[in-house]
Scaffold this active site. Structure first.
Site, PDB file in Angstrom:
ATOM      1  N   GLU A 291      34.073  44.512  24.318  1.00  0.00           N
ATOM      2  CA  GLU A 291      33.795  43.710  25.523  1.00  0.00           C
ATOM      3  C   GLU A 291      33.217  44.608  26.595  1.00  0.00           C
ATOM      4  OE1 GLU A 291      36.975  41.355  27.242  1.00  0.00           O
ATOM      5  OE2 GLU A 291      37.578  40.585  25.281  1.00  0.00           O
TER       6      GLU A 291
ATOM      7  N   ASP B 276      42.615  34.542  30.367  1.00  0.00           N
ATOM      8  CA  ASP B 276      41.934  33.755  31.414  1.00  0.00           C
ATOM      9  C   ASP B 276      41.397  32.421  30.912  1.00  0.00           C
ATOM     10  OD1 ASP B 276      39.697  34.787  30.011  1.00  0.00           O
ATOM     11  OD2 ASP B 276      38.554  35.192  31.845  1.00  0.00           O
TER      12      ASP B 276
ATOM     13  N   GLU C 242      43.589  43.239  23.565  1.00  0.00           N
ATOM     14  CA  GLU C 242      44.164  43.898  24.728  1.00  0.00           C
ATOM     15  C   GLU C 242      45.691  43.905  24.769  1.00  0.00           C
ATOM     16  OE1 GLU C 242      42.206  42.514  28.301  1.00  0.00           O
ATOM     17  OE2 GLU C 242      40.392  43.616  27.748  1.00  0.00           O
TER      18      GLU C 242
ATOM     19  N   TYR D 182      35.346  47.498  31.653  1.00  0.00           N
ATOM     20  CA  TYR D 182      34.632  46.802  32.728  1.00  0.00           C
ATOM     21  C   TYR D 182      34.256  47.745  33.864  1.00  0.00           C
ATOM     22  CZ  TYR D 182      35.382  42.532  30.192  1.00  0.00           C
ATOM     23  OH  TYR D 182      35.325  41.565  29.213  1.00  0.00           O
TER      24      TYR D 182
HETATM   25  C1  BDP Z   1      39.243  40.885  29.259  1.00  0.00           C
HETATM   26  C2  BDP Z   1      39.710  39.816  28.308  1.00  0.00           C
HETATM   27  C3  BDP Z   1      38.829  38.583  28.306  1.00  0.00           C
HETATM   28  C4  BDP Z   1      38.502  38.189  29.725  1.00  0.00           C
HETATM   29  C5  BDP Z   1      37.747  39.345  30.349  1.00  0.00           C
HETATM   30  C6  BDP Z   1      37.302  39.059  31.780  1.00  0.00           C
HETATM   31  O1  BDP Z   1      39.813  40.331  27.001  1.00  0.00           O
HETATM   32  O2  BDP Z   1      39.471  37.535  27.614  1.00  0.00           O
HETATM   33  O3  BDP Z   1      37.779  37.003  29.809  1.00  0.00           O
HETATM   34  O4  BDP Z   1      38.610  40.437  30.408  1.00  0.00           O
HETATM   35  O5  BDP Z   1      38.031  39.383  32.693  1.00  0.00           O
HETATM   36  O6  BDP Z   1      40.328  41.549  29.770  1.00  0.00           O
HETATM   37  O7  BDP Z   1      36.222  38.491  31.955  1.00  0.00           O
END
Ligand code: BDP
Length: 583
Positions: A487, A154, A396, A451
């Site tokens: 993350e 992104d 990823e 997430y």
């Molecule tokens: C993850 C990626 C990261 C993105 C993040 C997002 O590793 O680079 O910025 O998601 O969606 O999949 O904020």
């Protein structure tokens, strides 16, 4: 690869500043009114969208005068990076070519220049990402003939000369490389490479400049009595000065060890718990251009939040950043630029038919060769940094897909050959679960990006909490290795508030992080938490982002959102130790 440093036998001229700049050109004098700042990505400097959206080569040019005292020396150009491809010309002569946007390269130009004289230096920089570059991307041609670049990450594809450029002198017979491996008893195993065989001496100096050990020979072991260790939060640096007749080079280093034992991550034999961030090199106007003011301020803010570490998501950062981490005792997970080796992510977002990620038609041997080269250059540049405690080979990747093992196994082997001292990891994507992942056993630490509560179970933190716990426990049980979260984050618009669990509000970001922390504290094998992201950052055009990714705990101009205060409370309390009594 040694960083350019001024020494009694080596001089340095910075070529940073304003260079002539053009989209069209060649090694001949550029016909242009534009000037670009170096170091800076060129994309946001100009108002013309043709520059920002350009796909292909751009041209940088300036005059350079070789210092008059350099007769008889080797004269070397050093580019700290050219993102993503660089071609360097002295006058009309091509002197260097390099692919890989975040690692340095050099050209010995002694035969093409004269001490005291000027020459025309031209650097062509290409920004194209394809199936055989790291990171990968795709170029399409639109109906009106414009070339367009898409990619599988992104963050915005900033390009240009985002790091410094140097003209360096070196003695004809010189030190080429130094590799240091340290032990807790103060032993320092060293290897010094020279441009031709010649006797080598080494001296180790402590932080006050006092000589504390000496050695002879190109390889050997010396021992520092009463050694002071480099520790997270309490850095201590020595210097190993390598000397040959006519040249010397001081290599800073710290004495520390890193080890994974069972489900623990040990620094100097003591369990370490990572608190910190995934970050980006990203600021307004400069793009990915290195900036010492932001460097200082970002480390101040990390320290303010109680962060003890960060990951160089999603590419190697400027060497100034690594040196600063060494000097300030911040721990680094050092990542290659291999982000987006995952075609399922694109199909998820754009509805394109799924194609296998690892195949001769998609990412095959040529991609892996580029990836291997990226690993070689990363380790060559960063091997002596005490702050670097782990290599992260990819972000990823499609580690759940067929072919992942064949793709990654040789890369893990290569990394271990290049550096047997540091653990190796990758950051696992949401679709790669403890059930279907095919590669985690090859690595030392399980790092997962998740997430829950954002892309999945959006706004439903109770469901998210159950999903997250099941997920993390699954990894811990199947692999028996340390697990960390590389993350987790929620986009947040500063100033947006709610009494309910409403995504995008400051309260939601805070509640989302707190939910994660409850889960982390219940998992025994858990060794760290890296929030996504330290600060808001610019992204490619698209409807999925509003002027960038807003998962920052700080805004793009580095103001804290509410979550920053909450993190500070937690992390200052943890102080690098795992919360007691996990249930
Ligand atoms: C993850 C990626 C990261 C993105 C993040 C997002 O590793 O680079 O910025 O998601 O969606 O999949 O904020």
């Amino acid at each position: 690869m040694l960083k350019p440093r001024p020494t009694p036998t080596r001089e340095l001229v910075s070529l940073d500043g304003l260079w002539r700049f053009a989209l069209e050109g060649g090694p001949g004098p550029l016909d242009t009114a534009l000037e670009a700042a170096v170091p800076a990505s060129y994309n946001d400097l100009f108002t013309d969208p043709a520059v920002r959206d350009h796909v292909g080569w751009v041209w940088y040019q300036r005059q350079v005068r070789v210092p008059r005292g350099w007769a008889g020396e080797r004269i070397v150009l050093r580019l700290d990076a050219a993102t993503h491809h660089g071609r360097v010309y002295v006058g009309d002569v091509l002197v260097a070519e390099h692919t890989g946007g975040y690692t340095p390269f050099e050209a010995d130009i002694t035969e093409h220049v004269r001490a005291g004289q000027e020459f025309r230096l031209t650097v062509a920089v290409g920004n194209e990402l394809t199936g055989v570059t790291i990171p990968p991307g795709t170029i399409t041609v639109s109906a009106d003939g414009r070339r367009r670049q898409t990619y599988l990450h992104d963050f915005y594809n900033y390009a240009g000369l985002a790091r410094s450029v140097w003209l360096c002198s070196r003695p004809p017979v010189h030190i080429q490389d130094i590799t240091l491996v340290t032990g807790l008893d103060g032993t320092v195993r060293y290897t010094v490479e020279t441009s031709e065989p010649t006797p080598v001496r080494v001296r180790v100096l402590d932080a006050a400049g006092t000589q504390v050990a000496v050695g002879e020979g190109a390889t050997g072991t010396v021992r520092i009595e009463d050694v002071t260790l480099w520790r997270p939060g309490a850095p201590y640096l020595y210097e190993l000065v390598a000397e040959i007749d006519g040249d010397s080079y001081p290599q800073p280093f710290g004495v520390r060890t890193v080890e994974v034992r069972g489900t623990e991550f040990l620094i100097n034999g003591e369990p370490f718990y990572f608190t910190g961030f995934g970050r980006h090199e990203d600021t307004p106007v400069r793009g990915k251009g290195h900036d010492d003011a932001y460097l200082v301020h970002d480390f101040q803010l990390m320290d303010w939040t109680g962060a003890n570490s960060f990951r160089t998501s999603h590419y190697p950062y400027a060497e100034e950043v690594m040196d600063f981490a060494d000097r300030h005792g911040i721990v680094v997970i050092d990542e290659t630029a291999a982000v987006g080796l995952n075609l399922a992510v694109a199909s998820g977002l754009f509805g394109a038919p799924p194609r296998p990620t690892f195949s001769p038609e998609t990412y095959g041997e040529a991609t892996r060769d580029a990836h291997a080269q990226a690993i070689r250059e990363l380790v060559a540049r960063d091997k002596n940094h005490p702050s670097v405690v782990m290599w992260c080979l990819a972000n990823e990747p499609a580690s759940n897909e067929e072919g992942a093992r064949e793709y990654f196994e040789p890369l893990v082997e290569l990394t271990r050959e290049l550096d047997p001292t540091r653990p190796v990891t990758y950051s696992a994507v949401m679709f790669a679960t403890h059930d279907n992942d095919r590669i985690a056993d090859l690595f030392d630490v399980v790092c997962v990006n998740r997430y829950y509560g954002w892309y999945i179970a959006t706004g439903d933190l109770a469901t998210a909490e159950a999903y997250l716990e099941r997920d993390l426990r699954g990894w811990a049980e199947r692999f028996g290795k340390p697990v960390m979260m590389s993350e987790y984050g929620a986009d947040t618009q500063p100033g947006l508030h709610s009494v309910w669990d409403t995504p995008w509000t400051e309260e939601y970001q805070q509640a989302y992080l707190e939910m994660h922390h409850r889960v982390f504290d219940r998992i025994e094998a858990f060794v760290g938490e890296h929030v996504w992201n330290f600060a808001d950052f610019q992204t490619a055009h698209g409807i999925h982002r509003v002027d960038g990714n807003k998962k920052g705990v700080f805004t793009r101009d580095r103001r804290p959102k509410a979550a920053a205060h909450a993190l500070r409370t937690r992390w200052k309390g943890l102080a690098g130790r795992k919360p007691a009594n996990p249930r």
